[in-house]
Write an enzyme that holds these catalytic residues in place. Structure first.
Site, mmCIF file in Angstrom:
data_model
loop_
_atom_site.group_PDB
_atom_site.id
_atom_site.type_symbol
_atom_site.label_atom_id
_atom_site.label_comp_id
_atom_site.label_asym_id
_atom_site.label_seq_id
_atom_site.Cartn_x
_atom_site.Cartn_y
_atom_site.Cartn_z
ATOM 1 N N TYR A 101 -1.688 -24.687 -10.050
ATOM 2 C CA TYR A 101 -2.606 -24.373 -11.174
ATOM 3 C C TYR A 101 -3.494 -25.937 -11.392
ATOM 4 O O TYR A 101 -2.839 -26.845 -11.613
ATOM 5 C CB TYR A 101 -2.131 -23.891 -12.585
ATOM 6 C CG TYR A 101 -3.035 -23.633 -13.750
ATOM 7 C CD1 TYR A 101 -3.857 -22.575 -13.669
ATOM 8 C CD2 TYR A 101 -3.382 -24.963 -14.376
ATOM 9 C CE1 TYR A 101 -4.893 -22.461 -14.755
ATOM 10 C CE2 TYR A 101 -4.502 -24.665 -15.380
ATOM 11 C CZ TYR A 101 -5.164 -23.547 -15.501
ATOM 12 O OH TYR A 101 -6.035 -23.512 -16.406
ATOM 13 N N GLU A 189 -11.351 -23.493 -14.034
ATOM 14 C CA GLU A 189 -9.959 -23.534 -13.508
ATOM 15 C C GLU A 189 -9.845 -23.136 -12.154
ATOM 16 O O GLU A 189 -10.765 -22.160 -11.733
ATOM 17 C CB GLU A 189 -9.046 -22.789 -14.499
ATOM 18 C CG GLU A 189 -9.274 -21.448 -14.921
ATOM 19 C CD GLU A 189 -8.083 -20.400 -15.561
ATOM 20 O OE1 GLU A 189 -7.370 -21.369 -16.258
ATOM 21 O OE2 GLU A 189 -8.179 -19.451 -15.428
#
Length: 378
Positions: A101, A189
């Site tokens: 991530y 993101e």
């Protein structure tokens, strides 16, 4: 303003972040044609402004073009968190070795741009932060100085990126940071950022949330707005130059000033109520703005009572009172109203309301208690 995954990937590609080949389809036939052109196993992904697409059945693998057609047909038209899927992204399926991530957010607490990384990607980062907070790495970048090379390198070490890929990873970190700052985003993101089995880094999914207040600087990004994904009332409010956000409660709020609006919603919660919206009419509360605001609030069928909370500063209370009366003539309603009116010319404002059989309170707590009581009784 949220944008779709395929749009976020277009933005990231401008900053040399490796994204997969993929195209958008609005029909099963288009999805089949895209899969034929790609010529490999593909993933068909619902494009909606909602999380949990995979769990809802909105992400499916397709081995062949015909299968891509069938998967797209199953996804298009389905509901994900109340949103109808109207388009899908057909993209190359990755052979994944590991998922990470990587995100960038605006951290108001530290007044910095916060980089967030985790060696556990492909899952809900909020859940990881809750259950395994030690697996979340945070690095703050001073917005005046920018992201340092050493900070990107520290993040690579902390996330245990393999040495041969650290240089490429650092480029991706800088690219994401630059995309975030240049776009005036509040969130950018990549989840997951993957290492493929042939040893390459790729952004498999992307999410960007843009700051509406800065969109005037980015007409190209403003064009990404998908009105089909937004609340009709929020679109109407934007056209009327009103700040409105729909919430899940039953007490409509009409307030002048964002700070007072936030305080009003907090006080409603304090006394056991649930606000139905955030609505700031701004520095003016004339008849037209009040009328538009009333229409927007009453378009929500869950509203059982409305609270006017007006502090007369730049805008005078007597002008607000006139606006309320004209607005109520334009928008007929049997929804109970509670009015709090204080500030410049408040005595005249209350006289005007009194002549129209409307009573204005001067204490905010009393007004909130009253509107909560009324809403609970209906």
């Amino acid at each position: 303003m949220k944008i779709h995954e395929y749009q976020a990937k277009e933005v990231l590609a401008r900053y040399n972040i490796p994204v997969q080949e993929g195209h958008v389809a609005t029909s099963a036939d288009e999805a089949e044609a895209i899969a034929q052109r790609i010529g490999k196993m593909v993933v068909v992904k619902a494009q909606v402004h909602a999380g949990g697409r995979g769990k809802a059945g909105g992400v499916k693998l397709a081995q062949t073009a015909q299968e891509a057609h069938d998967k797209a047909a199953a996804i298009l038209g389905m509901q994900i968190k109340g949103i109808t899927v109207k388009k899908v992204l057909v993209t190359v399926a990755a052979d994944i070795a590991h998922e990470y991530y990587l995100g960038v957010v605006l951290d108001r607490a530290s007044k910095t741009v916060m980089l967030i990384g985790s060696a556990e990607g492909g899952v809900e980062i909020e859940e990881t932060a809750k259950t395994n907070p030690e697996k979340i790495i945070r690095i703050s970048a001073d917005p005046a100085l920018g992201l340092g090379e050493y900070q990107a390198r520290d993040l690579a070490f902390a996330m245990q990126i393999p040495a041969p890929l650290q240089r490429d990873f650092i480029k991706i970190v800088h690219g994401l940071y630059n995309a975030f700052t240049a776009s005036d985003a509040s969130l950018a993101e990549i989840n997951p950022l993957v290492i493929t089995k042939d040893g390459k880094l790729e952004a498999l999914d992307a999410k960007i949330v843009l700051d509406d207040n800065a969109l005037y600087r980015h007409p190209d990004l403003e064009a990404y707005r998908d009105l089909n994904e937004e609340e009709a009332a929020e679109i109407t409010a934007r056209e009327a130059n009103l700040s409105y956000v729909k919430l899940d409660g039953n007490i409509g709020c009409m307030v002048n000033g964002a700070g007072l609006a936030m305080s009003t919603m907090d006080t409603i919660k304090l006394y056991g109520g649930e606000p139905a919206n955030f609505l700031d009419v701004g520095g003016s509360a004339d008849a037209e703005r009040v009328t538009n605001a009333l229409r927007i609030i009453l378009s929500d069928p869950h509203v059982k009572a409305i609270l006017f909370n007006i502090f007369g500063g730049i805008v005078r209370c007597d002008e607000v009172a006139k606006g309320i009366i004209v607005g109520l003539k334009e928008v007929q309603t049997d929804v109970p109203l509670v009015i709090r009116l204080v500030g410049t010319n408040q005595a005249e404002g209350r006289r005007i309301l009194s002549e129209a059989n409307l009573i204005a309170l001067d204490n905010m707590d009393d007004a909130v208690k009253k509107v909560v009581e009324v809403a609970h009784s209906r």
